[in-house]
Design a protein around this motif. Structure first.
Motif, PDB file in Angstrom:
ATOM      1  N   ALA A 260      37.729  22.198  38.162  1.00  0.00           N
ATOM      2  CA  ALA A 260      38.118  21.028  37.362  1.00  0.00           C
ATOM      3  C   ALA A 260      38.437  19.958  38.308  1.00  0.00           C
ATOM      4  CB  ALA A 260      39.414  21.394  36.398  1.00  0.00           C
ATOM      5  N   PRO A 261      38.126  18.873  38.232  1.00  0.00           N
ATOM      6  CA  PRO A 261      38.428  17.652  38.858  1.00  0.00           C
ATOM      7  C   PRO A 261      39.790  17.770  39.390  1.00  0.00           C
ATOM      8  CG  PRO A 261      36.846  16.922  37.317  1.00  0.00           C
ATOM      9  CD  PRO A 261      37.499  18.197  37.058  1.00  0.00           C
ATOM     10  N   ASP A 262      40.179  17.326  40.751  1.00  0.00           N
ATOM     11  CA  ASP A 262      41.586  17.249  41.018  1.00  0.00           C
ATOM     12  C   ASP A 262      42.230  15.855  40.691  1.00  0.00           C
ATOM     13  OD1 ASP A 262      44.093  18.133  42.157  1.00  0.00           O
ATOM     14  OD2 ASP A 262      43.592  17.358  44.336  1.00  0.00           O
ATOM     15  N   PHE A 263      43.495  15.792  40.367  1.00  0.00           N
ATOM     16  CA  PHE A 263      44.144  14.737  40.184  1.00  0.00           C
ATOM     17  C   PHE A 263      45.669  14.607  40.756  1.00  0.00           C
ATOM     18  CE2 PHE A 263      44.191  16.913  36.224  1.00  0.00           C
ATOM     19  CZ  PHE A 263      45.431  17.249  35.969  1.00  0.00           C
ATOM     20  N   THR A 264      46.128  13.689  40.981  1.00  0.00           N
ATOM     21  CA  THR A 264      47.434  13.593  41.594  1.00  0.00           C
ATOM     22  C   THR A 264      48.429  12.407  40.606  1.00  0.00           C
ATOM     23  OG1 THR A 264      46.887  14.168  43.397  1.00  0.00           O
ATOM     24  CG2 THR A 264      48.988  13.183  43.493  1.00  0.00           C
ATOM     25  N   PHE A 265      49.484  12.790  40.048  1.00  0.00           N
ATOM     26  CA  PHE A 265      50.512  11.856  39.345  1.00  0.00           C
ATOM     27  C   PHE A 265      51.760  12.246  39.509  1.00  0.00           C
ATOM     28  CE2 PHE A 265      46.265  11.895  36.701  1.00  0.00           C
ATOM     29  CZ  PHE A 265      46.020  10.440  36.871  1.00  0.00           C
ATOM     30  N   PRO A 266      52.750  11.425  39.191  1.00  0.00           N
ATOM     31  CA  PRO A 266      54.063  11.738  39.314  1.00  0.00           C
ATOM     32  C   PRO A 266      54.812  12.582  38.258  1.00  0.00           C
ATOM     33  CG  PRO A 266      53.934   9.395  38.559  1.00  0.00           C
ATOM     34  CD  PRO A 266      52.607  10.065  38.944  1.00  0.00           C
ATOM     35  N   ASN A 267      55.663  13.522  38.582  1.00  0.00           N
ATOM     36  CA  ASN A 267      56.312  14.083  37.589  1.00  0.00           C
ATOM     37  C   ASN A 267      57.525  13.323  37.123  1.00  0.00           C
ATOM     38  OD1 ASN A 267      58.324  14.573  39.633  1.00  0.00           O
ATOM     39  ND2 ASN A 267      57.925  16.685  39.825  1.00  0.00           N
TER      40      ASN A 267
END
Length: 391
Positions: A260-267
């Motif tokens: 699955a493509p990686d992603f980065t977001f805030p929690n």
């Protein structure tokens, strides 16, 4: 509701000189008048609307440009002129609650809208809005009504599905599930008919974007080719076809078993979290939003599966595409979501990478970050988890 988020939602085409007799031909300045009336002009709860008035814009996403703001008179009437030198698509935002796309070409238009929200709690479930005055806008009218009616029926059916799920009546539950599948099929058939009826009009792209890119592949490509041939200067048709073929290639990278493509977001604490940080456990990833009714109606299903299998290595990650952080946080608190929450305010790349245009979109990935199941809902969530856990 996989096809409309409208987030909603749909991918709309930009302005273009569609009806010019020769490519690059000079056109005289032309304007049309758009008028309408608000059904409701006073809020019984005296709330302050941040997005006050009626905004006229064109373009979508990061290409959206606001052109003007119109303030209705005391009786709710409004009127303004828009440039129709080159036929193009515009968007009206009514108090930031109601959104209406319309096509400006040669005819004056009448667009009556609901106006301010009279409910105690502001809701993003606007009514169907009829655009009166031009044949070109009939495509938009037909698509909007079909999706609106489907959404209303889907809300009621999912409410019944939830109630059926709380009982031991398996016959009732399966009957409701069949109704859900029937509603989805009904909408697909209506959109296909609209595309076939208006395949030689540029506004048909509004409907083409809602077709199933696998089931309706031939119809989609044929419609693009008709538009490209009839309107050589219609760059949106050519770009849409190129994007379609590019997305097909992207989908091959999203096959079961692919990473699955990686992603980065805030929690919720503002810490940046990446998908790859969660490898090592079976993971349900739920793409959703606070304003999406079907998304929040799916939450009890995810909760039940999580509670049942969390001790066997199952984790859940919810990724909201809410633009307003406050809306996201409020929904998390209201729904008592205890697992990891991320907020993807800018979701364009995320939706392109994962090839979904509507929510909820729920996937299951294994401990190595590879796809196990995609676009699962209801009972299919547990079925996919059980299969992955060899239970």
């Amino acid at each position: 509701m996989k096809r409309f988020l409208i987030l909603g939602v749909m991918a709309l085409f930009a302005a273009s000189s569609l009806y010019a007799q020769t490519k690059g031909a000079a056109s005289q300045k032309k304007e049309i008048t758009v008028k309408g009336k608000l059904q409701f002009t006073k809020d019984p709860f005296n709330r302050t609307y941040v997005d006050y008035g009626i905004r006229l814009s064109k373009g979508k996403g990061d290409k959206k440009v606001e052109l003007m703001r119109v303030t209705p008179d005391a009786n709710g009437n409004f009127s303004f002129k828009v440039d129709a030198t080159n036929p193009q698509l515009y968007n009206l935002s009514v108090y930031g609650i109601e959104y209406v796309d319309f096509w400006a070409h040669k005819d004056d238009l009448t667009i009556n809208v609901r106006g301010v929200d009279t409910c105690r709690y502001l809701v993003k479930n606007p009514p169907f809005v009829y655009i009166e005055g031009s044949e070109d806008n009939n495509v938009l009218n037909l698509v909007s009504q079909a999706t609106y009616l489907n959404y209303q029926r889907m809300i009621l059916t999912y409410q019944e599905d939830y109630k059926a799920g709380q009982t031991k009546d398996s016959v009732w539950h399966e009957c409701v599930r069949n109704n859900i599948r029937a509603l989805d099929k009904d909408l697909n058939e209506r959109i296909r008919l609209i595309v076939r009826m208006y395949k030689d009009r540029p506004t048909v792209l509004y409907a083409v974007n809602m077709l199933d890119k696998k089931v309706d592949r031939e119809l989609i490509l044929n419609t693009y080719d008709v538009l490209i041939k009839k309107f050589p200067w219609f760059t949106e048709a050519k770009e849409a076809k190129e994007s379609f073929l590019k997305n097909e290639n992207q989908e091959k990278l999203l096959a079961i078993g692919a990473v699955a493509p990686d992603f980065t977001f805030p929690n919720l604490d503002g810490k940046m979290v990446s998908l790859k940080d969660l490898r090592g456990k079976l993971l349900i990833v739920d793409f959703w939003a606070s304003w999406c009714g079907p998304c929040r109606q799916e939450t009890p299903n995810i909760k039940a599966v999580y509670e049942k299998y969390k001790d066997k290595g199952l984790e859940v990650l919810s990724v909201s595409i809410d633009k307003k952080e406050s809306d996201w946080r409020k929904a998390v608190e209201e729904d008592k979501l205890t697992w990891l929450q991320l907020n993807a305010k800018d979701s364009k790349k995320l939706m392109q990478d994962y090839q979904f245009s509507g929510i909820p979109y729920i996937i299951l990935i294994d401990k190595d970050g590879k796809f196990v199941a995609k676009n699962i809902r209801g009972e299919k969530i547990e079925a996919a988890v059980k299969k992955a856990l060899n239970l």
